[in-house]
Design a protein around this motif. Structure first.
Motif, short mmCIF file in Angstrom:
data_model
loop_
_atom_site.label_atom_id
_atom_site.label_comp_id
_atom_site.label_asym_id
_atom_site.label_seq_id
_atom_site.Cartn_x
_atom_site.Cartn_y
_atom_site.Cartn_z
N PHE A 1 -1.11 2.93 7.53
CA PHE A 1 -0.72 2.38 8.82
C PHE A 1 -0.16 0.97 8.65
O PHE A 1 0.90 0.63 9.20
CB PHE A 1 -1.90 2.35 9.80
N CYS A 2 -0.86 0.13 7.89
CA CYS A 2 -0.41 -1.25 7.69
C CYS A 2 0.96 -1.29 7.00
O CYS A 2 1.82 -2.09 7.37
CB CYS A 2 -1.43 -2.04 6.87
N LEU A 3 1.16 -0.42 6.01
CA LEU A 3 2.45 -0.36 5.32
C LEU A 3 3.57 0.03 6.28
O LEU A 3 4.67 -0.53 6.22
CB LEU A 3 2.39 0.62 4.14
N GLU A 4 3.29 0.98 7.18
CA GLU A 4 4.28 1.40 8.18
C GLU A 4 4.66 0.23 9.09
O GLU A 4 5.76 0.18 9.63
CB GLU A 4 3.75 2.56 9.01
N GLU A 5 3.74 -0.71 9.26
CA GLU A 5 3.97 -1.88 10.11
C GLU A 5 4.52 -3.07 9.30
O GLU A 5 4.47 -4.20 9.76
CB GLU A 5 2.65 -2.29 10.79
N GLN A 6 5.04 -2.80 8.11
CA GLN A 6 5.57 -3.82 7.20
C GLN A 6 4.52 -4.86 6.80
O GLN A 6 4.82 -6.04 6.64
CB GLN A 6 6.80 -4.53 7.80
N GLY A 7 3.29 -4.40 6.63
CA GLY A 7 2.21 -5.29 6.20
C GLY A 7 1.33 -4.61 5.17
O GLY A 7 1.74 -3.64 4.53
N HIS A 8 0.14 -5.13 5.02
CA HIS A 8 -0.86 -4.60 4.10
C HIS A 8 -2.22 -4.76 4.77
O HIS A 8 -2.38 -5.57 5.69
CB HIS A 8 -0.89 -5.41 2.80
N ASN B 1 -17.36 3.17 0.27
CA ASN B 1 -16.78 4.49 0.04
C ASN B 1 -15.45 4.59 0.79
O ASN B 1 -15.41 4.49 2.01
CB ASN B 1 -17.76 5.56 0.53
N CYS B 2 -14.37 4.80 0.06
CA CYS B 2 -13.01 4.79 0.63
C CYS B 2 -12.78 5.87 1.69
O CYS B 2 -11.86 5.76 2.50
CB CYS B 2 -11.97 4.96 -0.47
N GLU B 3 -13.62 6.90 1.69
CA GLU B 3 -13.44 8.00 2.65
C GLU B 3 -14.07 7.72 4.01
O GLU B 3 -13.76 8.39 4.99
CB GLU B 3 -14.04 9.30 2.08
N TYR B 4 -14.96 6.73 4.07
CA TYR B 4 -15.60 6.42 5.36
C TYR B 4 -14.54 6.01 6.38
O TYR B 4 -13.51 5.43 6.02
CB TYR B 4 -16.62 5.30 5.22
N LYS B 5 -14.81 6.31 7.63
CA LYS B 5 -13.91 5.92 8.72
C LYS B 5 -14.37 4.57 9.26
O LYS B 5 -15.51 4.41 9.67
CB LYS B 5 -13.94 6.97 9.84
N ARG B 6 -13.45 3.61 9.21
CA ARG B 6 -13.75 2.25 9.66
C ARG B 6 -12.57 1.70 10.45
O ARG B 6 -11.44 2.17 10.29
CB ARG B 6 -13.99 1.35 8.46
N GLY B 7 -12.83 0.67 11.25
CA GLY B 7 -11.74 -0.11 11.80
C GLY B 7 -11.09 -0.88 10.65
O GLY B 7 -11.59 -0.83 9.52
N TYR B 8 -10.01 -1.59 10.92
CA TYR B 8 -9.30 -2.25 9.83
C TYR B 8 -8.49 -3.44 10.34
O TYR B 8 -8.26 -3.58 11.55
CB TYR B 8 -8.39 -1.27 9.09
N ILE B 9 -8.06 -4.28 9.37
CA ILE B 9 -7.27 -5.47 9.69
C ILE B 9 -6.01 -5.44 8.83
O ILE B 9 -6.10 -5.38 7.60
CB ILE B 9 -8.05 -6.76 9.39
N CYS B 10 -4.85 -5.45 9.48
CA CYS B 10 -3.57 -5.55 8.77
C CYS B 10 -3.11 -7.00 8.80
O CYS B 10 -3.45 -7.75 9.71
CB CYS B 10 -2.49 -4.71 9.46
N LYS B 11 -2.30 -7.35 7.81
CA LYS B 11 -1.76 -8.71 7.70
C LYS B 11 -0.31 -8.61 7.25
O LYS B 11 0.01 -7.78 6.39
CB LYS B 11 -2.58 -9.49 6.68
N ARG B 12 0.54 -9.44 7.84
CA ARG B 12 1.93 -9.52 7.39
C ARG B 12 2.48 -10.89 7.66
O ARG B 12 1.89 -11.70 8.38
CB ARG B 12 2.79 -8.44 8.05
#
Length: 148
Positions: free
Chosen positions: A47-54, A133-144
């Motif tokens: 998602f972050c990559l699609e938004e031109q971020g990480h 664990n990378c498979e867990y479902k969590r909220g997230y923070i993107c940055k660009r």
């Protein structure tokens, strides 16, 4: 009525000079997107990559404090995804944006690689970091980068 006009002008001017689009928060020429929508680490990164971020990287205590204040206003679960991972080399933590992994804020006993945890999350209650664990479902923070 003049107070309303002044307030409107302050808001309009700050929007005019903001480097971030609606829904993103600005801090030191960077834009941050905070999502309570839960995803796996890979889904959040996509998602972050699609938004031109990480997924967010952190480099100072001040930057981390800014984001801790944001996530505590509207918590989602116990932790949120950030852009750190050690999936290439165990213990060789790196940021998805390629920036140096120098500033650290690990929670006590972490990273512990408990059953192969390779992705970095931040605990909402105190802002400390956990290998997760990378498979867990969590909220997230993107940055660009800012747009101007």
């Amino acid at each position: 009525q003049s107070v309303l006009v002044v307030n409107c002008l302050l808001i309009c001017v700050s929007l005019l000079f903001s480097q971030c689009q609606s829904g993103w928060r600005e801090y030191e020429n960077k834009c941050y997107f905070f999502s309570t929508d839960t995803k796996s680490w890979l889904e959040a990164n996509e998602f972050c990559l699609e938004e031109q971020g990480h997924l967010a990287s952190f480099h100072t205590e001040e930057e981390l404090s800014f984001l801790i204040a944001l996530i505590q206003q509207s918590p989602t679960g116990i932790s949120m995804w950030m852009g750190g991972h050690d999936s290439m080399t165990e213990g060789g933590w790196e940021w998805t944006d390629g920036s140096p992994f120098r500033f650290i804020h690990w929670n006590a006993g972490n990273p512990d690689d408990y059953y192969g945890e390779d992705c970095l999350s931040m605990l909402i209650n105190n802002g400390y970091w956990n290998d997760d664990n990378c498979e867990y479902k969590r909220g997230y923070i993107c940055k660009r980068r800012g747009e101007k």
